[in-house]
Design a protein around this motif. Structure first.
Motif, PDB file in Angstrom:
ATOM      1  N   ILE A   1       0.847  -1.197   0.000  1.00  0.00           N
ATOM      2  CA  ILE A   1       0.000   0.000   0.000  1.00  0.00           C
ATOM      3  C   ILE A   1       0.875   1.237   0.000  1.00  0.00           C
ATOM      4  CG2 ILE A   1      -1.772   1.241   1.253  1.00  0.00           C
ATOM      5  CD1 ILE A   1      -2.529  -1.393   2.555  1.00  0.00           C
ATOM      6  N   LEU A   2       1.970   1.152   0.768  1.00  0.00           N
ATOM      7  CA  LEU A   2       2.848   2.304   0.911  1.00  0.00           C
ATOM      8  C   LEU A   2       4.086   2.055   0.078  1.00  0.00           C
ATOM      9  CD1 LEU A   2       2.425   4.764   2.736  1.00  0.00           C
ATOM     10  CD2 LEU A   2       3.826   3.680   4.424  1.00  0.00           C
ATOM     11  N   TRP A   3       4.595   3.104  -0.577  1.00  0.00           N
ATOM     12  CA  TRP A   3       5.811   2.949  -1.352  1.00  0.00           C
ATOM     13  C   TRP A   3       7.009   2.848  -0.437  1.00  0.00           C
ATOM     14  CZ3 TRP A   3       4.784   7.394  -5.324  1.00  0.00           C
ATOM     15  CH2 TRP A   3       3.905   6.916  -6.284  1.00  0.00           C
ATOM     16  N   GLU A   4       8.135   2.372  -0.995  1.00  0.00           N
ATOM     17  CA  GLU A   4       9.366   2.310  -0.213  1.00  0.00           C
ATOM     18  C   GLU A   4      10.145   3.600  -0.384  1.00  0.00           C
ATOM     19  OE1 GLU A   4      11.655  -1.101  -1.081  1.00  0.00           O
ATOM     20  OE2 GLU A   4       9.966  -2.450  -0.783  1.00  0.00           O
ATOM     21  N   PHE A   5      10.627   4.122   0.765  1.00  0.00           N
ATOM     22  CA  PHE A   5      11.392   5.370   0.719  1.00  0.00           C
ATOM     23  C   PHE A   5      12.861   5.073   0.921  1.00  0.00           C
ATOM     24  CE2 PHE A   5       7.832   8.107   0.492  1.00  0.00           C
ATOM     25  CZ  PHE A   5       6.812   7.443   1.143  1.00  0.00           C
ATOM     26  N   PRO A   6      13.777   5.770   0.303  1.00  0.00           N
ATOM     27  CA  PRO A   6      13.617   6.821  -0.704  1.00  0.00           C
ATOM     28  C   PRO A   6      13.011   6.278  -1.993  1.00  0.00           C
ATOM     29  CG  PRO A   6      15.903   6.186  -0.551  1.00  0.00           C
ATOM     30  CD  PRO A   6      15.185   5.477   0.547  1.00  0.00           C
TER      31      PRO A   6
ATOM     32  N   VAL B   1      10.537   1.506 -10.074  1.00  0.00           N
ATOM     33  CA  VAL B   1       9.990   0.280  -9.498  1.00  0.00           C
ATOM     34  C   VAL B   1       9.061  -0.360 -10.510  1.00  0.00           C
ATOM     35  CG1 VAL B   1       8.283  -0.508  -7.841  1.00  0.00           C
ATOM     36  CG2 VAL B   1      10.188   0.846  -7.074  1.00  0.00           C
ATOM     37  N   GLY B   2       9.233  -1.650 -10.717  1.00  0.00           N
ATOM     38  CA  GLY B   2       8.347  -2.351 -11.629  1.00  0.00           C
ATOM     39  C   GLY B   2       8.645  -2.081 -13.087  1.00  0.00           C
ATOM     40  N   MET B   3       9.655  -1.298 -13.368  1.00  0.00           N
ATOM     41  CA  MET B   3       9.964  -0.978 -14.758  1.00  0.00           C
ATOM     42  C   MET B   3      11.357  -1.504 -15.040  1.00  0.00           C
ATOM     43  SD  MET B   3       9.680   2.729 -16.536  1.00  0.00           S
ATOM     44  CE  MET B   3      11.344   3.300 -16.436  1.00  0.00           C
ATOM     45  N   GLU B   4      11.422  -2.711 -15.604  1.00  0.00           N
ATOM     46  CA  GLU B   4      12.741  -3.279 -15.871  1.00  0.00           C
ATOM     47  C   GLU B   4      12.955  -3.331 -17.360  1.00  0.00           C
ATOM     48  OE1 GLU B   4      12.573  -6.314 -12.151  1.00  0.00           O
ATOM     49  OE2 GLU B   4      13.608  -6.968 -13.965  1.00  0.00           O
ATOM     50  N   ASP B   5      13.519  -2.265 -17.883  1.00  0.00           N
ATOM     51  CA  ASP B   5      13.763  -2.239 -19.323  1.00  0.00           C
ATOM     52  C   ASP B   5      15.205  -2.608 -19.568  1.00  0.00           C
ATOM     53  OD1 ASP B   5      12.834   0.146 -21.940  1.00  0.00           O
ATOM     54  OD2 ASP B   5      12.863  -2.043 -21.802  1.00  0.00           O
ATOM     55  N   ASP B   6      15.432  -3.849 -20.034  1.00  0.00           N
ATOM     56  CA  ASP B   6      16.814  -4.266 -20.248  1.00  0.00           C
ATOM     57  C   ASP B   6      17.321  -3.923 -21.627  1.00  0.00           C
ATOM     58  OD1 ASP B   6      15.857  -7.216 -18.487  1.00  0.00           O
ATOM     59  OD2 ASP B   6      16.860  -5.429 -17.733  1.00  0.00           O
TER      60      ASP B   6
END
Lengths: 128, 326
Positions: free
Chosen positions: B246-251, B256-261
């Motif tokens: 529910i809460l994002w990780e800080f910093p 996140v969730g975007m893995e463009d290789d």
């Protein structure tokens, strides 16, 4: 924020939380109009790519006009609910269609209610 | 000199473009293309530069001959030693570009290769996200504590200068205490893992059970549900929310969730996907515009861009009869 948590709960309507601590989970939409709006949003998301591509063919000065007319007919043949224009930004808690602030997705009445009870982070009564 | 500098700036970008062409066509065509795109320098200047380079080469040939020969194999070993070796196509392109420029081939080549290497390193670092944990380093820097023997020795030294018959102060085994301490401190303590170990332990096949059964999962869930206490304070509540998502990780990590290789050239040079289209005509013109727009779009992944192009291909193939009537 309360609104964000409830939005999330709305989207995952029938998810059962693994933790035992009781939390308010809303599993129904406020009214049928809100449900229809939710359906329209879903359909618009599904057909978004197609609409973008067909519109790219239509709004063009390079391709021949006959092709564009065919594309016109195609996009008209898509389901009505797939166009994003039909989406209405309703209030998330009361489904009010008017007087909704985009940032909080709440109607003005609910916003005022929460702000007065100090449940809106960073919102203060204006005085100058 | 400005011209050559400007050409040098454009050539690294051009080099990447040419390496993409080199992937398709043989090296001969690549060199021809580069030969055609040579910097237009006046004939007189060219002669002067040639003369200057020849004189330089003759003067510095003897002392630098050994150096250059030594640097080239060193350069190649450096390429292979630095974790990820450079793309051989890029290296070829760099050497071809260097040969096309009028003066100092080897220097330009080494400069281009160094730039490419730096670029690769920065992208690798950003991908892995390696940072030396300063906290772990500081935690190991403990305050040096005196042993009781040392403390007593020092106090005794202050209180009364014990003098030998010779007049020298008694040193009650201080050196031994020092060495003992240093020996103890060297091997005691948590490893910081700043210098990576070369040895990789062979992973034993501990998992005798191939996959946990449903009953195991249910049992694990039950145990977790029973042992999970409701949060005692706001911090524990936020921890629980972070675990649930529910809460994002800080910093906040923007990716996140975007893995463009995919590499940058796969995003920008999309002409290779245009093979199914006719080479001339309005459709080609339209598709080139589409590709230009897609190459400038930072929000789509390579897969999505390719899907867009393929949809257009299918669409135009279906409308082929209609198009031929026109």
């Amino acid at each position: 924020m309360a609104a964000a948590a409830l939005c999330w709960a709305l989207r995952a309507a029938r998810q059962v939380l693994p933790s035992p601590c009781p939390r308010q989970v809303r599993s129904y939409y406020v009214d049928w109009r809100m449900l229809r709006d939710a359906k329209r949003r879903k359909m618009a998301y599904e057909h978004a790519d197609e609409r973008l591509r067909i519109n790219a063919i239509r709004k063009n000065s390079i391709l021949p006009k006959e092709l564009q007319e065919v594309a016109d007919k195609e996009i008209a043949a898509l389901p009505l609910d797939s166009c994003p224009v039909r989406i209405r930004n309703r209030c998330v808690l009361t489904s009010r269609p008017r007087g909704v602030k985009r940032r909080w997705r709440l109607s003005r009445i609910v916003f005022r209610h929460f702000a007065d009870h100090a449940q809106m982070s960073g919102v203060q009564r204006a005085m100058w | 000199k400005d011209k050559s500098a400007a050409s040098k700036d454009s050539t690294p970008e051009g080099a990447s473009k040419r390496q993409k062409d080199g992937a398709e066509t043989p090296k001969q065509q690549l060199l021809d293309i580069i030969g055609n795109m040579k910097v237009e320098v006046s004939y007189r200047k060219k002669l002067q530069q040639l003369k200057a380079s020849e004189s330089k080469k003759q003067a510095l040939n003897k002392p630098e001959g050994l150096d250059s020969e030594g640097s080239l194999p060193q350069g190649t070993t450096e390429d292979t030693q630095r974790g990820k070796p450079l793309n051989p196509e890029l290296v070829k392109a760099a050497s071809a570009v260097a040969s096309s420029l009028p003066r100092n081939q080897k220097q330009t080549e080494s400069e281009l290769l160094a730039q490419l290497r730096r670029h690769e390193e920065t992208t690798d670092k950003q991908k892995k996200g390696e940072t030396i944990n300063i906290r772990s380093v500081i935690s190991e820097m403990t305050v040096k504590r005196q042993t009781p023997a040392q403390r007593s020795a020092r106090t005794s030294g202050r209180m009364s200068f014990q003098l030998d018959e010779d007049g020298q102060r008694i040193r009650p085994g201080r050196s031994s205490a020092h060495s003992f301490d240093s020996r103890r401190n060297l091997k005691v303590g948590k490893r910081l893992n700043i210098f990576t170990k070369a040895s990789t332990e062979p992973e034993h096949a501990l998992k005798t059970v191939s996959s946990p059964t449903i009953w195991d999962l249910e049992f694990a869930k039950e145990v977790a549900a029973v042992t999970a206490q409701p949060p005692r304070n706001g911090f524990e509540e936020m921890i629980q929310w972070t675990k649930e998502g529910i809460l994002w990780e800080f910093p906040i990590d923007n990716e996140v969730g975007m893995e463009d290789d995919a590499e940058f050239h796969e995003h920008i040079f999309l002409e290779k996907h245009l093979e199914g289209f006719p080479k001339e005509g309005p459709i080609r013109h339209f598709m080139e515009l589409v590709i230009c727009g897609l190459s400038k779009n930072p929000y789509l992944s390579v897969k999505q861009k390719v899907e867009h192009i393929e949809w257009f291909q299918k669409y135009f193939e279906e409308k082929k009869e209609l198009l031929q009537e026109i």
